[in-house]
Design a protein around this motif. Structure first.
Motif, PDB file in Angstrom:
ATOM      1  N   THR A   1      11.964  -7.086 -10.934  1.00 26.01           N
ATOM      2  CA  THR A   1      12.323  -7.432  -9.560  1.00 26.01           C
ATOM      3  C   THR A   1      11.092  -7.271  -8.657  1.00 26.01           C
ATOM      4  N   PRO A   2      11.100  -7.898  -7.472  1.00 26.31           N
ATOM      5  CA  PRO A   2       9.923  -7.826  -6.604  1.00 26.31           C
ATOM      6  C   PRO A   2       9.887  -6.573  -5.739  1.00 26.31           C
ATOM      7  N   LEU A   3       8.683  -6.254  -5.247  1.00 28.15           N
ATOM      8  CA  LEU A   3       8.519  -5.266  -4.186  1.00 28.15           C
ATOM      9  C   LEU A   3       8.578  -6.020  -2.864  1.00 28.15           C
ATOM     10  N   THR A   4       9.083  -5.360  -1.827  1.00 30.47           N
ATOM     11  CA  THR A   4       9.194  -5.969  -0.506  1.00 30.47           C
ATOM     12  C   THR A   4       8.446  -5.114   0.508  1.00 30.47           C
ATOM     13  N   VAL A   5       7.580  -5.756   1.297  1.00 32.10           N
ATOM     14  CA  VAL A   5       6.865  -5.059   2.363  1.00 32.10           C
ATOM     15  C   VAL A   5       7.781  -5.050   3.582  1.00 32.10           C
ATOM     16  N   VAL A   6       8.173  -3.848   4.023  1.00 36.97           N
ATOM     17  CA  VAL A   6       9.094  -3.706   5.137  1.00 36.97           C
ATOM     18  C   VAL A   6       8.341  -3.531   6.452  1.00 36.97           C
ATOM     19  N   LEU A   7       7.271  -2.741   6.425  1.00 34.03           N
ATOM     20  CA  LEU A   7       6.533  -2.416   7.645  1.00 34.03           C
ATOM     21  C   LEU A   7       5.059  -2.241   7.311  1.00 34.03           C
ATOM     22  N   THR A   8       4.207  -2.768   8.161  1.00 35.77           N
ATOM     23  CA  THR A   8       2.774  -2.611   7.979  1.00 35.77           C
ATOM     24  C   THR A   8       2.105  -2.487   9.334  1.00 35.77           C
ATOM     25  N   GLN A   9       0.815  -2.216   9.339  1.00 27.47           N
ATOM     26  CA  GLN A   9       0.067  -2.144  10.599  1.00 27.47           C
ATOM     27  C   GLN A   9       0.037  -3.548  11.216  1.00 27.47           C
ATOM     28  N   MET A  10      -0.149  -3.629  12.520  1.00 22.67           N
ATOM     29  CA  MET A  10      -0.055  -4.909  13.220  1.00 22.67           C
ATOM     30  C   MET A  10      -1.340  -5.275  13.974  1.00 22.67           C
ATOM     31  N   ARG A  11      -2.489  -4.825  13.476  1.00 23.38           N
ATOM     32  CA  ARG A  11      -3.745  -5.118  14.169  1.00 23.38           C
ATOM     33  C   ARG A  11      -4.675  -6.044  13.405  1.00 23.38           C
ATOM     34  N   VAL A  12      -4.742  -5.906  12.088  1.00 22.73           N
ATOM     35  CA  VAL A  12      -5.721  -6.650  11.300  1.00 22.73           C
ATOM     36  C   VAL A  12      -5.026  -7.611  10.357  1.00 22.73           C
ATOM     37  N   LYS A  13      -5.404  -8.897  10.455  1.00 22.71           N
ATOM     38  CA  LYS A  13      -4.870  -9.925   9.564  1.00 22.71           C
ATOM     39  C   LYS A  13      -5.946 -10.366   8.591  1.00 22.71           C
ATOM     40  N   GLY A  14      -5.510 -10.796   7.417  1.00 23.50           N
ATOM     41  CA  GLY A  14      -6.419 -11.344   6.423  1.00 23.50           C
ATOM     42  C   GLY A  14      -5.830 -12.622   5.854  1.00 23.50           C
ATOM     43  N   MET A  15      -6.635 -13.261   5.019  1.00 25.91           N
ATOM     44  CA  MET A  15      -6.172 -14.513   4.429  1.00 25.91           C
ATOM     45  C   MET A  15      -6.534 -14.557   2.957  1.00 25.91           C
TER      46      MET A  15
ATOM     47  N   ARG B   1     -10.842   1.371   6.270  1.00 23.80           N
ATOM     48  CA  ARG B   1      -9.641   1.898   6.919  1.00 23.80           C
ATOM     49  C   ARG B   1      -9.158   0.941   7.996  1.00 23.80           C
ATOM     50  N   VAL B   2      -7.845   0.858   8.124  1.00 23.84           N
ATOM     51  CA  VAL B   2      -7.214   0.088   9.190  1.00 23.84           C
ATOM     52  C   VAL B   2      -6.245   1.036   9.873  1.00 23.84           C
ATOM     53  N   MET B   3      -6.373   1.179  11.181  1.00 29.74           N
ATOM     54  CA  MET B   3      -5.562   2.124  11.953  1.00 29.74           C
ATOM     55  C   MET B   3      -5.739   3.551  11.420  1.00 29.74           C
ATOM     56  N   GLY B   4      -6.933   3.859  10.902  1.00 33.68           N
ATOM     57  CA  GLY B   4      -7.251   5.191  10.421  1.00 33.68           C
ATOM     58  C   GLY B   4      -6.785   5.507   9.010  1.00 33.68           C
ATOM     59  N   MET B   5      -6.150   4.560   8.341  1.00 34.83           N
ATOM     60  CA  MET B   5      -5.635   4.793   6.992  1.00 34.83           C
ATOM     61  C   MET B   5      -6.314   3.839   6.002  1.00 34.83           C
ATOM     62  N   PRO B   6      -6.555   4.288   4.759  1.00 33.17           N
ATOM     63  CA  PRO B   6      -7.188   3.437   3.754  1.00 33.17           C
ATOM     64  C   PRO B   6      -6.344   2.199   3.435  1.00 33.17           C
ATOM     65  N   VAL B   7      -7.014   1.059   3.222  1.00 32.07           N
ATOM     66  CA  VAL B   7      -6.307  -0.164   2.827  1.00 32.07           C
ATOM     67  C   VAL B   7      -6.007  -0.112   1.338  1.00 32.07           C
ATOM     68  N   THR B   8      -5.117  -0.986   0.890  1.00 31.77           N
ATOM     69  CA  THR B   8      -4.787  -1.067  -0.536  1.00 31.77           C
ATOM     70  C   THR B   8      -5.250  -2.416  -1.079  1.00 31.77           C
ATOM     71  N   THR B   9      -5.597  -2.429  -2.360  1.00 34.48           N
ATOM     72  CA  THR B   9      -6.152  -3.630  -2.978  1.00 34.48           C
ATOM     73  C   THR B   9      -5.364  -4.001  -4.240  1.00 34.48           C
ATOM     74  N   LEU B  10      -5.584  -5.239  -4.677  1.00 35.70           N
ATOM     75  CA  LEU B  10      -5.005  -5.719  -5.922  1.00 35.70           C
ATOM     76  C   LEU B  10      -5.644  -4.968  -7.082  1.00 35.70           C
TER      77      LEU B  10
ATOM     78  N   LEU C   1      -2.146  -4.381   4.226  1.00 33.02           N
ATOM     79  CA  LEU C   1      -1.395  -3.163   3.917  1.00 33.02           C
ATOM     80  C   LEU C   1      -2.350  -1.990   3.916  1.00 33.02           C
ATOM     81  N   ASN C   2      -1.886  -0.867   4.424  1.00 29.38           N
ATOM     82  CA  ASN C   2      -2.652   0.381   4.344  1.00 29.38           C
ATOM     83  C   ASN C   2      -1.747   1.473   3.778  1.00 29.38           C
TER      84      ASN C   2
END
Length: 107
Positions: free
Chosen positions: A93-107, A30-39, A6-7
């Motif tokens: 209730t939960p948060l739902t990720v609807v859209l994210t960048q599609m270049r960098v994957k993590g595990m 940054r991923v796709m020029g935008m800062p990533v988000t962390t726990l 997520l960014n």
């Protein structure tokens, strides 16, 4: 599980349609020029349609992340992934990720 990072541009919503945004994105990576988000830092929810008391508990205000990447960290904090899980306060209730960048994957 692997998932896209997520960014700042990722679209995250609460169960009632409110828009969630990070309070403190990580400026170092940054991923796709935008800062990533962390726990750790919560997301702030705006525009939640859950009715206030006495009908219900009120709108979602904050989303606290409880599950993030196991192997990828930024400045010691796990990054948030497309399949990360969060719980909204005060609704639970939960948060739902609807859209994210599609270049960098993590595990």
């Amino acid at each position: 599980m692997p998932g896209f990072l997520l960014n700042l541009n990722s679209v995250v919503i609460c169960s009632h349609g409110g828009q969630a945004k990070p309070t403190v994105p990580n400026p170092r990576v940054r991923v796709m020029g935008m800062p990533v988000t962390t726990l750790g830092p919560p997301y702030v929810v705006a525009g939640c349609a859950n009715p206030p008391p006495p009908v219900n508990v009120g709108p979602c205000v904050i989303g606290n992340w409880v599950l993030a990447a196991l192997r990828v960290k930024v400045m010691g904090l796990p990054v948030l992934l497309q399949d990360s899980q969060a719980i909204c306060v005060p609704t639970g209730t939960p948060l739902t990720v609807v859209l994210t960048q599609m270049r960098v994957k993590g595990m």
